[in-house]
Design a protein around this motif. Sequence first.
Motif, mmCIF file in Angstrom:
data_model
loop_
_atom_site.group_PDB
_atom_site.id
_atom_site.type_symbol
_atom_site.label_atom_id
_atom_site.label_comp_id
_atom_site.label_asym_id
_atom_site.label_seq_id
_atom_site.Cartn_x
_atom_site.Cartn_y
_atom_site.Cartn_z
ATOM 1 N N SER A 259 -10.802 -4.541 -3.878
ATOM 2 C CA SER A 259 -9.412 -4.199 -4.148
ATOM 3 C C SER A 259 -8.474 -4.948 -3.205
ATOM 4 C CB SER A 259 -9.211 -2.688 -3.992
ATOM 5 O OG SER A 259 -7.850 -2.343 -4.101
ATOM 6 N N ASP A 260 -7.256 -5.212 -3.699
ATOM 7 C CA ASP A 260 -6.227 -5.820 -2.853
ATOM 8 C C ASP A 260 -5.082 -4.843 -2.584
ATOM 9 O OD1 ASP A 260 -5.198 -5.691 -5.371
ATOM 10 O OD2 ASP A 260 -4.647 -7.811 -5.513
ATOM 11 N N SER A 261 -5.287 -3.562 -2.896
ATOM 12 C CA SER A 261 -4.288 -2.541 -2.617
ATOM 13 C C SER A 261 -4.206 -2.291 -1.115
ATOM 14 C CB SER A 261 -4.636 -1.238 -3.344
ATOM 15 O OG SER A 261 -3.844 -0.160 -2.885
ATOM 16 N N ALA A 262 -2.998 -2.065 -0.628
ATOM 17 C CA ALA A 262 -2.812 -1.839 0.808
ATOM 18 C C ALA A 262 -3.551 -0.592 1.267
ATOM 19 C CB ALA A 262 -1.321 -1.722 1.123
ATOM 20 N N ARG A 263 -3.525 0.460 0.452
ATOM 21 C CA ARG A 263 -4.218 1.692 0.831
ATOM 22 C C ARG A 263 -5.729 1.484 0.891
ATOM 23 N NH1 ARG A 263 -1.605 6.385 1.176
ATOM 24 N NH2 ARG A 263 0.591 6.450 0.546
ATOM 25 N N ASP A 264 -6.264 0.731 -0.076
ATOM 26 C CA ASP A 264 -7.703 0.468 -0.083
ATOM 27 C C ASP A 264 -8.102 -0.401 1.102
ATOM 28 O OD1 ASP A 264 -7.863 1.945 -2.355
ATOM 29 O OD2 ASP A 264 -8.000 0.231 -3.723
ATOM 30 N N ILE A 265 -7.279 -1.378 1.431
ATOM 31 C CA ILE A 265 -7.572 -2.244 2.575
ATOM 32 C C ILE A 265 -7.577 -1.433 3.868
ATOM 33 C CG2 ILE A 265 -6.676 -4.155 3.965
ATOM 34 C CD1 ILE A 265 -5.671 -5.399 1.343
ATOM 35 N N ALA A 266 -6.587 -0.557 4.020
ATOM 36 C CA ALA A 266 -6.524 0.273 5.221
ATOM 37 C C ALA A 266 -7.726 1.194 5.321
ATOM 38 C CB ALA A 266 -5.232 1.090 5.222
ATOM 39 N N GLU A 267 -8.140 1.772 4.195
ATOM 40 C CA GLU A 267 -9.290 2.682 4.202
ATOM 41 C C GLU A 267 -10.574 1.931 4.554
ATOM 42 O OE1 GLU A 267 -11.839 5.919 3.774
ATOM 43 O OE2 GLU A 267 -9.671 5.823 4.066
ATOM 44 N N LEU A 268 -10.784 0.744 3.977
ATOM 45 C CA LEU A 268 -11.989 -0.026 4.269
ATOM 46 C C LEU A 268 -12.015 -0.454 5.733
ATOM 47 C CD1 LEU A 268 -14.587 -1.366 3.283
ATOM 48 C CD2 LEU A 268 -13.209 -3.363 2.638
ATOM 49 N N GLN A 269 -10.883 -0.916 6.248
ATOM 50 C CA GLN A 269 -10.847 -1.321 7.656
ATOM 51 C C GLN A 269 -11.098 -0.138 8.587
ATOM 52 O OE1 GLN A 269 -7.214 -3.460 8.457
ATOM 53 N NE2 GLN A 269 -7.799 -5.208 7.204
ATOM 54 N N HIS A 324 1.197 1.424 4.229
ATOM 55 C CA HIS A 324 2.563 1.307 3.724
ATOM 56 C C HIS A 324 3.070 -0.135 3.713
ATOM 57 C CE1 HIS A 324 2.334 5.603 4.763
ATOM 58 N NE2 HIS A 324 3.239 5.772 3.821
ATOM 59 N N GLY A 325 2.189 -1.098 4.012
ATOM 60 C CA GLY A 325 2.570 -2.492 3.939
ATOM 61 C C GLY A 325 3.412 -2.986 5.096
ATOM 62 N N VAL A 326 3.549 -2.178 6.138
ATOM 63 C CA VAL A 326 4.312 -2.609 7.308
ATOM 64 C C VAL A 326 3.561 -3.718 8.045
ATOM 65 C CG1 VAL A 326 5.325 -1.856 9.495
ATOM 66 C CG2 VAL A 326 5.375 -0.336 7.508
ATOM 67 N N VAL A 327 2.246 -3.605 8.088
ATOM 68 C CA VAL A 327 1.384 -4.612 8.718
ATOM 69 C C VAL A 327 0.493 -5.211 7.639
ATOM 70 C CG1 VAL A 327 -0.411 -5.036 10.444
ATOM 71 C CG2 VAL A 327 1.427 -3.395 10.925
#
Length: 362
Positions: A259-269, A324-327
């Motif tokens: 996924s390239d969703s910001a929420r998914d990226i944050a969760e995986l990281q 939230h896409g801030v970072v």
Amino acid sequence: MIINRYLIREIGKPLAAILGILVALFASYSAAGFLSEAVNGLLPIDTVAEMIGLKVLISLEVLIPISLYISVVLAFGRLYGDSEFTAMFALRITPARVMGAVVSLSGCLAIVVACLSLGARPWAYDKLHELSRHAELTLDVNAMEAGTFYVGQHGRRVIFVTHRDGPASPAQDVFVQVWHEDHTEIVHAQLAYPLSQTTPNGGREIYLTDAHIYELGHDDDHPDRALSAQGIVINPDSRDPAPPEYSSVAASSAELARSDSARDIAELQWRLSTPLSTLLLGMLGIPLSRARPRQGKYEKFGTAILVYSGYYLLCTSARTWVQHGVVAAFPGIWWAPALLAAFLAFSLAGPALGMKYRRSRA
């Protein structure tokens, strides 16, 4: 090997105690909310223990690193305070040897945390969401009390009982509102009591006397209707569960990676960072536990707690900023573990550099 086993044992004893205490505290905190909902009839009592267990399983990815970190600080603080490390260093047990014992234990626990974060965490969240959806559709009508609004299914169902003598007794002056896609159903009855037989989903049908049913259409294709009956049987759990909404915390790690969703990226990281944090925190406990002989064994404990609190705050803030896409995805949340690694390197090398500087000045 004897020294390694001794050091690991000294860390392991407080580790087991601290982890057990934290798990008990977290389970008690979770149980308080679940039990209150069970008492109010919003949650079947037989699912409470399962939901508490799932919450504890999810929390282990955080409780294990903090337990390891505190255990290293406490165990090594005692060894420094009792001059045991002084004796070990006199016998040519190098600091690298001590570090190796801690790294081996931290590495094993980091593997456990990785399995919990990447596999057990999404499974537990998915199971927890499934139980929550089922609880929204199943009411324990016997436990309902008078004077309380029972709201379920995200506000789609509301039940209010004006008077009731106690559990399992008939309810008087009952109000039920159920929201459907094309109409809203309102039921008012003078008397209601649950039937003895259960429905397929484990709920109970309710028999209403002197009932008035109103269907209010949401558009012109569904006109308003009214119905009165001396007796009628309704099932407040008859609504089909809504399709489960997508949730990043319940998605598999493989799905998050695609996924390239910001929420998914944050969760995986976040999932990938927890084992790294476990290893770094275990190693950080060594320099933070340093003390002079006969110095207070727990003198550095307060500093250690402040350091961990700051790091956990940075990690959770970084995760929120990525969501939230801030970072951006890079650096993502990785700058927080990088800061911890830099602080660890400074803490390990600081005393040697300071001594070297003082010697050069002399």
